[in-house]
Design an enzyme around this catalytic site. Structure first.
Site, PDB file in Angstrom:
ATOM      1  N   ARG A 132      -0.303   5.873 -10.891  1.00 40.44           N
ATOM      2  CA  ARG A 132       0.937   6.355 -11.481  1.00 40.44           C
ATOM      3  C   ARG A 132       1.305   5.499 -12.691  1.00 40.44           C
ATOM      4  NH1 ARG A 132       5.292   7.458  -6.839  1.00 40.44           N
ATOM      5  NH2 ARG A 132       3.607   6.587  -5.617  1.00 40.44           N
TER       6      ARG A 132
ATOM      7  N   GLY B 107       7.484 -10.835   3.864  1.00 39.72           N
ATOM      8  CA  GLY B 107       6.521  -9.808   3.466  1.00 39.72           C
ATOM      9  C   GLY B 107       5.661  -9.292   4.604  1.00 39.72           C
TER      10      GLY B 107
ATOM     11  N   LYS C  94      -3.592   4.867  14.416  1.00 43.39           N
ATOM     12  CA  LYS C  94      -4.875   4.172  14.567  1.00 43.39           C
ATOM     13  C   LYS C  94      -5.481   4.452  15.941  1.00 43.39           C
ATOM     14  CE  LYS C  94      -3.258   0.552  11.435  1.00 43.39           C
ATOM     15  NZ  LYS C  94      -2.453  -0.689  11.413  1.00 43.39           N
TER      16      LYS C  94
END
Lengths: 439, 439
Positions: free
Chosen positions: B45, B187, B205
């Site tokens: 993008r 994070g 998963k």
């Protein structure tokens, strides 16, 4: 599509396990492989016993060369063990254009380079997942799962017998000889346990892994091999007090010494921080820790021996060979992970040049000043100390001093130990066990 | 041989990691694959940012369809994430005869059946090692390493965010909200952490692993999904006192209920004995424990997320595709481990029919006779008790009673809990956490 035909050489523990698992799971295996896998022929010294195991399902012969030479057989599965006869058989199978699956780590650690070269020339596969860590697909992981990486090190508990003995020694506080006897009674150790307890079996497996990890030839003769037979219960206890477990590790690691890149290739008892996952691998289990630049640390754990765990790996190889038997060899995974012609010849470093931390146990007359002597000798050799454990003599005149060093070159430690052993206050020899933080 | 050409869709964290690792280790990768792998085109993008990352090494475009439609591109690497655009892109890449590598678990858990069918028809590969457990080669292990086995169960810590939160809650005794906030600052958790903390990511998963393990279609809509957001610090403490750790596990297991074979498919907080290796997987690490009939238990451990660990899996897939791109599709490993046409349609069991042990915490007025009521209700429901922990009220009128049950059907526990909650002595609702011994 007709089933692919395999011939078994040997139908002992692993051979019988392979036969049984192939029978039991034949439908699942065919649904995966896209083609049936049939044991069409078995060679065994004891033909009658073999015939009982296979129950009339296939031909049984006494002469293994009959299997290797049979034009019907597509894949030869070598499960005899030892070096000489298997070497002849495998080389003749290859010459006859047959693919080979083997669980024989000794054979590959010693003759792998020739065998793989011959297979390459003939355009056949030699698969050997079962040779390292039994049913754990560590060969596949190293060779195919981690292809993106520059592999930095491989450190493995790759011998179940010694791990069982070390676990028992620690848990029960027993000495080596007592536990070995128990292990023999329980079937965890062989009547002649030399290959296991002296680290030879682990070194065979490590040698194979080192070739795949670094793209170097197999060079068992250059591996450093030290077993656990001299390990004392007292050191396992002290290690535990300091927060470590002792494991027989096979370590293969890139290292640069004085600007020259090389490979450390060594099997020996090793202190590992108890908090590491691999330090908690107990009993006869195996585990391999791989450190690589992109993925970081990965660990692979499972049963390293036994009929069906080993059969699991043998059959996985059979499926791989079945899938790729008809394709251009160039499309297959190279035997030693790197394309032939793309191997490198990094030197295996002599032990004096390896880098490690060390556990040193010094047995001393409880005299003032001995600590000062020890620290001076270590400082002079450029070795810094990470931790010291001094045992109270408890009424006795003599005591142990345990020193954990920071990382240093092995030759520095050799030199320091020689000096320490000359001190008048020191009794006998210094016990030295390598220590790896594996962080 | 000329390099194979790959086009990246998206160059965020994983895309940049893939680009960087391919650059850094290009020589090692080529020596393994027998052919170079070149990122020839990138769609992003933010074209300028992407151009900075690739530093003029390849074409950068804004429109991902330009990559998918480019005749030069052999392999499309889909790293965009989400369901809709990637679905369109992947289907068009397949229609264009291109191989696909993707790390997109959501896409495959929801649209895998169509995608694999389309790829099969076109004779191209869709590889997805990076979709489960990041850099750990668990797809390869399940699909190729364990082909000999009837797989019984897969149990995995497959979401790093939740494992980090649970580790912190246990180690520091903090509550969920506090640790989540810290994880976001560090994070380890996203600004909108819903998919992770509510178990959706783990269920994606798990759904993929269940298909490969059992040869069933992907059926995410039938998975039971329960996250960790309601988990209380007090239950982590009690679990620890009883010798357990609480982990968010994804469990897929064969089970036979009233003579009918089916599959349990469930993600939820789970008590595991602290002595198990998988119970000691801490922080953001992942681990998958596989139980299978021949090999027994094997475990695979490593980093489940992050730029380079995920890139490690993406590139391993690129190498596999590079090797097998030119061979007859029949010689390749089937997408879902079993040959197409050889899948089975075992039903996914409703949660009421699963079998598990249970941890129950009942908050009671400290009245005589409550224990008798509880044990009577459990006995009436056919549930036997493994352990009880009754906390001293410590001056307070109310107290917790913790009960660990033996294995039972979930609907029995549901019924017993409903009755327990009706007791006058019981305050509020009963806390129920499933428990797996994983032995």
């Amino acid at each position: 599509m007709k089933p692919i035909k395999a011939g078994l050489l040997g139908i002992g523990t692993v051979g019988a396990g392979t036969f049984n698992v192939l029978q039991r799971n034949q439908d699942d295996i065919r649904r995966r492989a896209g083609r049936g896998i049939e044991i069409a022929m078995v060679a065994a010294r004891n033909v009658e016993r073999a015939a009982r195991i296979v129950g009339g399902q296939c031909r049984v012969v006494a002469d293994p060369f009959k299997v290797v030479d049979d034009p019907e057989i597509d894949i030869v599965v070598e499960l005899i063990g030892g070096y000489e006869l298997p070497y002849e058989l495998v080389m003749r199978a290859i010459a006859n254009g047959k693919h080979v699956v083997t669980a024989n780590k000794a054979l590959l650690a010693l003759h792998g380079n020739e065998i793989f070269a011959a297979a390459q020339e003939k355009g056949v596969m030699v698969a050997f997942e079962a040779a390292v860590a039994g049913g754990v697909p560590i060969i596949k992981a190293l060779r195919e799962g981690l292809t993106a990486n520059r592999i930095e090190s491989v450190a493995g508990i790759i011998n179940g017998t010694t791990n069982f003995i070390l676990s028992e020694m620690r848990e029960k506080g027993l000495d080596f000889a007592t536990v070995l006897k128990q292990a023999q009674e329980l079937g965890y150790a062989e009547a002649d346990p030399t290959f296991d307890i002296e680290g030879v079996d682990a070194a065979h497996k490590l040698t194979i892994m080192s070739a795949i990890a670094f793209g170097i030839p197999v060079q068992f003769d250059k591996a450093y091999v030290e077993g656990i037979s001299k390990l004392q219960a007292v050191d396992i206890r002290y290690a535990e007090q300091l927060g470590y477990r002792i494991k027989l590790l096979g370590i293969a690691r890139r290292a640069t010494v004085d600007g020259v890149e090389g490979i450390e290739l060594r099997v020996h008892p090793t202190l590992i921080p108890a908090a590491r996952l691999i330090a908690n691998v107990e009993g006869a289990m195996n585990a391999v820790l791989v450190q690589a630049d992109a993925v970081g640390s990965t660990l692979y754990y499972g049963k390293g021996a036994g009929a069906e765990p080993t059969a699991s790996a043998v059959i996985a190889d059979l499926v791989d060979v079945t899938r790729l038997a008809t394709v251009d060899p160039y499309c297959r995974v190279p035997h030693l992970a790197f394309q032939p012609g793309e191997m490198v010849d990094l030197p295996i470093l002599p032990m004096a040049e390896i880098t490690s931390s060390y556990y040193l146990r010094v047995y001393v007359n409880d005299q003032l000043g001995v600590m000062a002597d020890l620290t001076r000798i270590l400082a002079d050799a450029g070795i810094s100390i990470d931790a010291v454990l001094q045992k109270e003599p408890g009424g006795q005149a003599r005591t142990d001093i345990i020193i954990i060093t920071h990382q240093t070159r092995e030759k520095n430690v050799d030199a320091a130990i020689a000096k320490i052993e000359q001190l008048e206050t020191v009794v006998g020899t210094v016990t030295r066990i390598r220590l790896e933080s594996l962080s």
